[in-house]
Structures are given as structure tokens and as C-alpha cells.
Design a protein around this motif. Structure first.
Motif, short mmCIF file in Angstrom:
data_model
loop_
_atom_site.label_atom_id
_atom_site.label_comp_id
_atom_site.label_asym_id
_atom_site.label_seq_id
_atom_site.Cartn_x
_atom_site.Cartn_y
_atom_site.Cartn_z
N LEU A 107 10.62 -24.00 6.13
CA LEU A 107 11.63 -24.91 5.61
C LEU A 107 11.27 -25.43 4.23
CD1 LEU A 107 14.32 -26.27 6.30
CD2 LEU A 107 13.03 -28.17 7.30
N LEU A 108 9.96 -25.54 3.95
CA LEU A 108 9.52 -26.08 2.67
C LEU A 108 9.69 -25.08 1.53
CD1 LEU A 108 8.11 -28.38 1.05
CD2 LEU A 108 5.93 -27.24 1.59
N ASN A 109 9.11 -23.88 1.69
CA ASN A 109 9.05 -22.92 0.59
C ASN A 109 9.86 -21.65 0.83
OD1 ASN A 109 7.21 -24.48 -1.00
ND2 ASN A 109 5.55 -23.82 0.34
N GLY A 110 10.58 -21.58 1.94
CA GLY A 110 11.31 -20.37 2.27
C GLY A 110 12.62 -20.24 1.53
N GLY A 111 13.25 -19.07 1.70
CA GLY A 111 14.57 -18.84 1.14
C GLY A 111 14.59 -18.28 -0.26
N ILE A 112 13.43 -18.05 -0.85
CA ILE A 112 13.34 -17.46 -2.19
C ILE A 112 12.26 -16.39 -2.22
CG2 ILE A 112 14.13 -19.56 -3.36
CD1 ILE A 112 11.18 -20.02 -4.17
N GLU A 113 12.38 -15.47 -3.17
CA GLU A 113 11.32 -14.49 -3.39
C GLU A 113 10.20 -15.17 -4.18
OE1 GLU A 113 12.94 -11.09 -5.34
OE2 GLU A 113 13.74 -10.26 -3.47
N ARG A 114 8.99 -15.06 -3.67
CA ARG A 114 7.84 -15.67 -4.35
C ARG A 114 6.91 -14.56 -4.83
NH1 ARG A 114 5.47 -19.72 -0.10
NH2 ARG A 114 6.56 -18.41 1.41
N TRP A 115 6.73 -14.49 -6.14
CA TRP A 115 5.88 -13.47 -6.75
C TRP A 115 4.52 -14.08 -7.06
CZ3 TRP A 115 7.05 -8.34 -7.54
CH2 TRP A 115 8.38 -7.97 -7.39
N PHE A 116 3.53 -13.66 -6.30
CA PHE A 116 2.17 -14.13 -6.53
C PHE A 116 1.37 -13.07 -7.28
CE2 PHE A 116 3.49 -16.03 -2.40
CZ PHE A 116 3.61 -17.34 -2.85
N ARG A 117 0.25 -13.47 -7.83
CA ARG A 117 -0.61 -12.50 -8.49
C ARG A 117 -1.01 -11.41 -7.49
NH1 ARG A 117 -5.19 -15.31 -12.37
NH2 ARG A 117 -3.77 -16.42 -13.78
N PRO A 118 -0.99 -10.15 -7.94
CA PRO A 118 -1.40 -9.09 -7.03
C PRO A 118 -2.90 -9.15 -6.74
CG PRO A 118 -1.07 -8.22 -9.23
CD PRO A 118 -0.58 -9.64 -9.25
N MET A 119 -3.25 -8.74 -5.56
CA MET A 119 -4.66 -8.64 -5.20
C MET A 119 -5.34 -7.62 -6.12
SD MET A 119 -6.19 -7.91 -1.41
CE MET A 119 -5.34 -9.36 -0.79
N GLU A 120 -6.55 -7.91 -6.53
CA GLU A 120 -7.29 -6.98 -7.38
C GLU A 120 -7.45 -5.65 -6.65
OE1 GLU A 120 -10.87 -9.17 -7.87
OE2 GLU A 120 -10.09 -10.41 -9.50
N ASP A 121 -7.33 -4.55 -7.40
CA ASP A 121 -7.41 -3.22 -6.79
C ASP A 121 -8.71 -3.03 -6.02
OD1 ASP A 121 -4.95 -2.64 -7.88
OD2 ASP A 121 -5.74 -1.44 -9.53
N SER A 122 -9.81 -3.51 -6.59
CA SER A 122 -11.11 -3.31 -5.94
C SER A 122 -11.21 -4.07 -4.63
CB SER A 122 -12.24 -3.74 -6.88
OG SER A 122 -12.13 -5.12 -7.20
N ILE A 123 -10.47 -5.17 -4.51
CA ILE A 123 -10.49 -5.96 -3.27
C ILE A 123 -9.51 -5.38 -2.26
CG2 ILE A 123 -10.09 -8.25 -2.30
CD1 ILE A 123 -12.66 -7.89 -4.02
N ALA A 124 -8.36 -4.90 -2.74
CA ALA A 124 -7.38 -4.30 -1.84
C ALA A 124 -7.93 -3.07 -1.13
CB ALA A 124 -6.12 -3.94 -2.62
N ALA A 125 -8.86 -2.35 -1.79
CA ALA A 125 -9.45 -1.16 -1.20
C ALA A 125 -10.90 -1.37 -0.80
CB ALA A 125 -9.36 0.01 -2.19
N HIS A 126 -11.33 -2.62 -0.73
CA HIS A 126 -12.72 -2.95 -0.42
C HIS A 126 -13.04 -2.59 1.04
CE1 HIS A 126 -16.33 -5.42 0.15
NE2 HIS A 126 -16.41 -5.52 -1.17
N PRO A 127 -14.26 -2.15 1.33
CA PRO A 127 -14.62 -1.84 2.72
C PRO A 127 -14.38 -2.99 3.69
CG PRO A 127 -16.30 -1.00 1.24
CD PRO A 127 -15.36 -1.81 0.39
N ALA A 128 -14.57 -4.22 3.24
CA ALA A 128 -14.32 -5.36 4.12
C ALA A 128 -12.83 -5.47 4.45
CB ALA A 128 -14.81 -6.66 3.48
N MET A 129 -11.99 -5.28 3.43
CA MET A 129 -10.55 -5.35 3.67
C MET A 129 -10.11 -4.25 4.63
SD MET A 129 -7.68 -6.87 3.09
CE MET A 129 -7.83 -7.80 1.56
N LEU A 130 -10.58 -3.03 4.40
CA LEU A 130 -10.17 -1.93 5.27
C LEU A 130 -10.66 -2.13 6.69
CD1 LEU A 130 -10.66 1.14 2.90
CD2 LEU A 130 -8.65 -0.30 3.24
N ALA A 131 -11.86 -2.68 6.85
CA ALA A 131 -12.37 -2.95 8.19
C ALA A 131 -11.49 -3.96 8.92
CB ALA A 131 -13.81 -3.45 8.11
#
Length: 257
Positions: A107-131
């Protein structure tokens, strides 16, 4: 879009030594709609799915961007965001896209598209993330009936830092008790620095409290069946006002593609 080869998102059998812990998580979710897991049980499970370099992964929370969409005017939340498509044998990062929730769920922040900074490529494919994605995908696979199990899961991943000062408490869930409008939710503790409170509460369909706990240590986790329960987190405040204070978590959601 980046294809990330993977062989562990399709109900892969867990190491027999770890199977009892994995089965207990599933039993909790089936019985109560949520499971609270300490790092002592999560760490070996995530290592089974390939967890490596946790320190390097956690350090990326120092590089998040300010969330400028807070309808309450708050400037206490930093985040990055990524989306994936996950199906048996593969995890594919999608093109960067906005995060959207209806006002029914936020109810507070919904109803709109929110564009946040993209996750860094190295973190998006990091072994911890994939695990983390592999283990969560395996849980979702096991707990979803064959007739309802999608060919592809839509995955959203959020890095959150909630900052707190004496003149500004940090609100992990400023929308209050809520559902995310997905199928499954994982909240994984990354770091707590100089804060108090931040209690997670779980509520049934009547919004009555059925669980309460605090994610305290790195790799403590809350796993939620979003169809069955609501969840929320109390505000955090600094212990020592002269020092930086923050709460870092990773939130992963899965829903039918």
C-alpha cells in the motif's frame, strides 16, 4: 540476458548427510507456512550447492544505491535488484527491468514501476548467489505439486541495506505486515552492524502472530510460503549513536513465470 549453466534447480537430491536438515525445512514450510533457520544449518546446505567467497559477496552491500521511491519520504534504504529465469538445469539473468507490486500487496510503495540500480554483474553470477538460487529452487521444486509446478520460475533478487540513526529509525518493511504477491520468499541475513530490534514476525490469514524471531548472524534465514502467511520486520535503531548502524539482507522471491 546471461545464461548461467546450472544443474541443481530441478529437485536435485541433497547429500544424505544434509538431507535431514533439508527435510526439516520442508516439513516446517508444509506445517506452518514458514521456517526460521540458523546459520549453523544453512551454511552446510548452501555449501553443498556451491557457496564460496561469502566475504566478497557480502562486501558488495557497501556499493548499493539509495532507494528514492520511499513514499514515506525516508532515506534509510539502499538496494540493488536483479531478475532471473530459472528452470531445470539453467539459471538465466534477465534484462534489467523494474520492480512492480500492486497496491494490494504494498500500500505504501506499490502501484508504480520502480527502477533500482542493477545488481553488479560479478555479484549476480557470484558462486554465493548461484548457491542461494539453487538451494531455494530445489526447495520450491520439492514443495510445489506436480500439477502446479511451473516450467520456469520468475526470480527477483533484492540487496537491501537499512540504515538507522538516532534521528531516523530504519524500517525494513515500511509497508508493515504484508505479502509479496509471489509463491515463495527467502530472506537471508548478510550483516547486522550496531543495531537493535529488527524482529521478524509471521502472521496467519487472520493476521494473528504465529511466529517471531530475529535474524542475527550471517546466513540466518527466513523462508516463507507467501500464499499462507504474512510477514513483517520491526524498525531497527542504533545501539551506539556515534557509529554507523545498518541491517543488510538478501531477499529472493519466486513466482510462476
Amino acid at each position: 540476458m546471461n545464461d548461467i549453466p546450472d544443474q541443481n534447480t530441478d529437485g536435485t537430491e541433497v547429500d544424505p548427510v544434509l538431507a535431514p536438515a533439508f527435510e526439516q525445512i520442508e516439513a516446517n514450510l508444509l506445517e506452518k507456512g514458514f521456517s526460521f533457520e540458523r546459520a549453523e544449518s544453512m551454511k552446510p546446505l548452501l555449501e553443498h550447492f556451491g557457496l564460496e567467497d561469502w566475504e566478497g559477496f557480502a562486501a558488495s552491500w557497501n556499493r548499493l544505491g539509495l532507494d528514492r521511491y520511499m513514499a514515506d519520504g525516508g532515506r534509510y534504504r539502499r538496494r540493488r535488484h536483479a531478475t532471473y529465469s530459472m528452470q531445470p538445469g539453467s539459471i538465466t539473468r534477465k534484462r534489467h527491468q523494474p520492480h512492480y507490486q500492486s497496491r494490494d500487496h504494498n500500500l505504501l510503495n506499490g502501484g508504480i514501476e520502480r527502477w533500482f540500480r542493477p545488481m553488479e554483474d560479478s555479484i549476480a553470477a557470484h558462486p554465493a548467489m548461484l548457491a542461494i538460487l539453487r538451494s531455494f529452487g530445489t526447495l520450491a521444486h520439492d514443495l510445489t505439486d506436480d500439477s502446479e509446478r511451473p516450467e520456469t520460475w520468475h526470480v527477483e533478487v533484492h540487496q537491501f541495506r537499512i540504515e538507522a540513526r538516532t534521528d531516523m529509525s530504519g524500517q525494513p518493511t515500511p509497508e508493515g505486515m504484508h505479502r509479496d504477491g509471489v509463491d515463495w520468499v527467502l530472506v537471508l541475513m548478510v550483516s547486522r552492524q550496531n543495531i537493535k530490534s529488527g524482529v521478524t514476525t509471521i502472521h496467519d490469514n487472520k493476521r494473528e502472530t504465529v511466529g517471531s524471531f530475529t535474524l542475527e548472524n550471517p546466513l540466518d534465514a527466513a523462508i516463507v510460503d507467501d500464499h499462507r502467511v504474512y510477514h513483517g520486520v520491526t524498525a531497527v535503531e542504533p545501539i551506539d549513536s556515534s557509529r554507523e548502524a545498518h541491517r543488510d539482507v538478501l531477499v529472493v522471491t519466486l513466482r510462476h513465470e
